[in-house]
Design a protein around this motif. Structure first.
Motif, PDB file in Angstrom:
ATOM      1  N   ARG A 118       0.824  -1.217   0.000  1.00 26.69           N
ATOM      2  CA  ARG A 118       0.000   0.000   0.000  1.00 26.69           C
ATOM      3  C   ARG A 118       0.855   1.264   0.000  1.00 26.69           C
ATOM      4  O   ARG A 118       0.536   2.239  -0.687  1.00 26.69           O
ATOM      5  CB  ARG A 118      -0.930   0.009   1.220  1.00 26.69           C
ATOM      6  N   ALA A 119       1.937   1.249   0.772  1.00 30.84           N
ATOM      7  CA  ALA A 119       2.761   2.451   0.923  1.00 30.84           C
ATOM      8  C   ALA A 119       3.692   2.675  -0.265  1.00 30.84           C
ATOM      9  O   ALA A 119       3.951   3.823  -0.649  1.00 30.84           O
ATOM     10  CB  ALA A 119       3.569   2.369   2.220  1.00 30.84           C
ATOM     11  N   HIS A 120       4.205   1.594  -0.828  1.00 28.62           N
ATOM     12  CA  HIS A 120       5.177   1.702  -1.925  1.00 28.62           C
ATOM     13  C   HIS A 120       4.810   0.692  -3.023  1.00 28.62           C
ATOM     14  O   HIS A 120       5.485  -0.333  -3.187  1.00 28.62           O
ATOM     15  CB  HIS A 120       6.592   1.443  -1.412  1.00 28.62           C
ATOM     16  N   PRO A 121       3.743   0.944  -3.759  1.00 28.48           N
ATOM     17  CA  PRO A 121       3.278  -0.035  -4.755  1.00 28.48           C
ATOM     18  C   PRO A 121       4.312  -0.353  -5.827  1.00 28.48           C
ATOM     19  O   PRO A 121       4.413  -1.501  -6.261  1.00 28.48           O
ATOM     20  CB  PRO A 121       2.032   0.639  -5.353  1.00 28.48           C
ATOM     21  N   ALA A 122       5.097   0.636  -6.266  1.00 29.92           N
ATOM     22  CA  ALA A 122       6.096   0.376  -7.304  1.00 29.92           C
ATOM     23  C   ALA A 122       7.183  -0.556  -6.786  1.00 29.92           C
ATOM     24  O   ALA A 122       7.585  -1.514  -7.471  1.00 29.92           O
ATOM     25  CB  ALA A 122       6.713   1.688  -7.781  1.00 29.92           C
ATOM     26  N   LEU A 123       7.653  -0.297  -5.573  1.00 34.00           N
ATOM     27  CA  LEU A 123       8.654  -1.166  -4.968  1.00 34.00           C
ATOM     28  C   LEU A 123       8.089  -2.560  -4.748  1.00 34.00           C
ATOM     29  O   LEU A 123       8.768  -3.569  -4.987  1.00 34.00           O
ATOM     30  CB  LEU A 123       9.124  -0.571  -3.635  1.00 34.00           C
ATOM     31  N   SER A 124       6.839  -2.628  -4.311  1.00 34.68           N
ATOM     32  CA  SER A 124       6.197  -3.920  -4.079  1.00 34.68           C
ATOM     33  C   SER A 124       6.113  -4.737  -5.360  1.00 34.68           C
ATOM     34  O   SER A 124       6.409  -5.937  -5.370  1.00 34.68           O
ATOM     35  CB  SER A 124       4.793  -3.701  -3.506  1.00 34.68           C
TER      36      SER A 124
END
Length: 203
Positions: A118-124
């Motif tokens: 949720r906080a860092h969708p691209a990193l996820s």
């Protein structure tokens, strides 16, 4: 089997490697809400196949079952299954057909992974893609080596001939692949992602 009514214990940080805790809120036609929680200590007896799921209703132990487990609840069932690296299913399956993943406790490993998403969708997404690539690469190495081992058997070799893997992995390389595969499959289990081909082969 029925539960004994004991109280659900809160999640502790030191339980991250071996406990999963998920919740589901159901509201009936009269507006009354019931909270169901599934507590799975998945590293406790995993080697013996004796992992159990504990179903709590409004904070009290309602039922216990070995995994895989299906618990009846209003409007459907709770479906829980394990893989070799963690949970692969923890879903509410409605009587009408649609199913929904339960919400992980925010302090659990699954909850922390969901918070990262949720906080860092691209990193996820990058981490998820990396995990997938690791498993695909490991499978690409494993299949030729397995074919080589199988065709060494005399009964098979006389019909198919022998196969030599084009990939020669040294001992240290096998260790690296094993560790990377374990990490990738564990990361996918935190998101309840499971493929019989990729994660099954890794297990």
């Amino acid at each position: 089997m029925p539960g004994d009514g004991r109280e659900l214990k809160p999640f502790r940080w030191w339980q991250l490697p071996f406990r999963a805790l998920f919740a589901l809120r159901l509201t009936d036609d009269y507006g009354r809400t019931t909270v169901y929680a599934l507590d799975i200590r998945h590293w406790q007896n995993q080697s013996s196949g004796n992992v159990k799921a504990h179903l709590y209703r409004d904070g009290r132990l309602h039922a216990v079952s070995k995994l895989p487990a299906v618990f009846p609840v209003p409007g459907g069932t709770l479906d829980v299954k394990m893989s070799g690296f963690g949970l692969k299913r923890c879903h509410y399956v409605t009587d009408e057909g649609p199913e929904f993943q339960l919400v992980p406790d925010p302090d659990s490993a699954e909850g922390r992974r969901a918070r990262l998403d949720r906080a860092h969708p691209a990193l996820s997404r990058t981490i998820g893609l990396l995990s997938l690539c690791v498993l695909v690469a490991a499978l690409a190495v494993l299949v030729p080596q397995l074919a080589e081992q199988l065709t060494r058997a005399e009964g098979i070799a006389q019909h198919t001939g022998t196969f030599t893997s084009p990939i020669d992995v040294p001992a240290w390389g096998s260790i690296v692949i094993a560790v990377a595969t374990l990490a990738a499959s564990t990361e996918r289990a935190l998101r309840l992602r499971h493929s019989h081909v990729l994660d099954g082969a890794a297990g």
